[in-house]
Design an enzyme around this catalytic site. Structure first.
Site, PDB file in Angstrom:
ATOM      1  N   TYR A  16       0.840  -1.201   0.000  1.00 48.90           N
ATOM      2  CA  TYR A  16       0.000   0.000   0.000  1.00 48.90           C
ATOM      3  C   TYR A  16       0.876   1.252   0.000  1.00 48.90           C
ATOM      4  O   TYR A  16       0.675   2.169  -0.808  1.00 48.90           O
ATOM      5  CB  TYR A  16      -0.950  -0.005   1.206  1.00 48.90           C
ATOM      6  CG  TYR A  16      -1.687   1.289   1.365  1.00 48.90           C
ATOM      7  CD1 TYR A  16      -2.680   1.648   0.457  1.00 48.90           C
ATOM      8  CD2 TYR A  16      -1.370   2.182   2.386  1.00 48.90           C
ATOM      9  CE1 TYR A  16      -3.345   2.864   0.573  1.00 48.90           C
ATOM     10  CE2 TYR A  16      -2.031   3.385   2.514  1.00 48.90           C
ATOM     11  CZ  TYR A  16      -3.014   3.728   1.605  1.00 48.90           C
ATOM     12  OH  TYR A  16      -3.657   4.933   1.713  1.00 48.90           O
ATOM     13  N   GLU A  38     -11.658   5.465   4.220  1.00 55.17           N
ATOM     14  CA  GLU A  38     -11.181   6.455   5.201  1.00 55.17           C
ATOM     15  C   GLU A  38     -12.265   6.759   6.228  1.00 55.17           C
ATOM     16  O   GLU A  38     -11.977   6.903   7.417  1.00 55.17           O
ATOM     17  CB  GLU A  38     -10.725   7.735   4.505  1.00 55.17           C
ATOM     18  CG  GLU A  38      -9.453   7.590   3.692  1.00 55.17           C
ATOM     19  CD  GLU A  38      -8.190   7.367   4.514  1.00 55.17           C
ATOM     20  OE1 GLU A  38      -8.219   7.538   5.754  1.00 55.17           O
ATOM     21  OE2 GLU A  38      -7.165   7.029   3.907  1.00 55.17           O
ATOM     22  N   TRP A  46      -5.551   2.273  10.295  1.00 50.18           N
ATOM     23  CA  TRP A  46      -5.645   2.089   8.845  1.00 50.18           C
ATOM     24  C   TRP A  46      -5.353   0.641   8.480  1.00 50.18           C
ATOM     25  O   TRP A  46      -5.962   0.086   7.565  1.00 50.18           O
ATOM     26  CB  TRP A  46      -4.693   3.034   8.122  1.00 50.18           C
ATOM     27  CG  TRP A  46      -4.736   2.844   6.635  1.00 50.18           C
ATOM     28  CD1 TRP A  46      -3.734   2.401   5.832  1.00 50.18           C
ATOM     29  CD2 TRP A  46      -5.857   3.051   5.766  1.00 50.18           C
ATOM     30  NE1 TRP A  46      -4.153   2.327   4.520  1.00 50.18           N
ATOM     31  CE2 TRP A  46      -5.462   2.722   4.459  1.00 50.18           C
ATOM     32  CE3 TRP A  46      -7.178   3.472   5.977  1.00 50.18           C
ATOM     33  CZ2 TRP A  46      -6.307   2.809   3.368  1.00 50.18           C
ATOM     34  CZ3 TRP A  46      -8.028   3.561   4.878  1.00 50.18           C
ATOM     35  CH2 TRP A  46      -7.596   3.236   3.602  1.00 50.18           C
TER      36      TRP A  46
END
Length: 193
Positions: A16, A38, A46
């Site tokens: 990522y 998000e 995250w």
């Protein structure tokens, strides 16, 4: 190879960071994907959301905002059921559906959500030159401005910190630290599409 200090050694997280984070996104479906993810992250890490990304993709119609905007109580119940692999939080699920409708409204009004989003920065990413991740802010005056505008438009789970994380994820702002191997290529190619 030096990376930003927030990167775990897990291959999913490394990929990522190396391939997506901070790369300018102009594809509406991808922009909607990051908005859903998000917003789902609020109060969580995250990494937790990243591990559930494929489940979110399946649950939210491959991130097609028009399809998601049409979700009703039956789809909400399925998303909140025991077998669901996403974060089973009614407020976040309902926010994703609501935000899909608002996202589609902006697409219709502006030709694309990308046109609208990138107009905040005149089409070019904000490139910062932070030396350490501790210097990276949680929010900025621009994320506060966008958050206010989105809230007025009816979006939910879009506070200034979430908006700033979104801006970082989709490359509206480029916050790789200068020692990170991704910094030079992204800082030098702000026209990446």
């Amino acid at each position: 190879m030096e990376r930003c200090g927030w990167v775990y050694h897990d291959p999913l997280y490394v990929r990522y960071h190396d391939e997506e984070w901070g790369v300018p996104v102009h594809n509406d479906r991808k922009l909607f994907e990051f908005l859903v993810l998000e917003s789902a992250q609020a109060g969580l890490s995250w990494y937790t959301i990243l591990k559930k990304r494929e489940a979110y993709r399946r649950a939210f119609a491959e991130f097609d905002p028009v399809q998601v905007a049409a979700f009703g109580e039956e789809e909400i119940s399925a998303l909140l059921s025991e077998g669901s692999e996403i974060v089973r939080n009614r407020a976040k699920v309902e926010a994703a559906i609501n935000n899909a409708a608002k996202f589609a409204e902006i697409q219709a009004r502006c030709g694309s959500f990308a046109n609208y989003l990138w107009s905040f920065v005149d089409g070019r990413p904000i490139v910062n030159a932070f030396r350490d991740v501790a210097e990276v802010p949680a929010k900025t005056p621009l994320s506060e401005q966008i958050s206010r505008e989105w809230k007025r438009a009816g979006f939910r789970f879009v506070g200034p910190t979430i908006v700033y994380s979104y801006m970082q994820a989709v490359g509206v702002t480029m916050d790789h630290v200068v020692s990170c191997f991704r910094y030079a290529s992204l800082a030098g190619s702000s026209a990446v599409r």
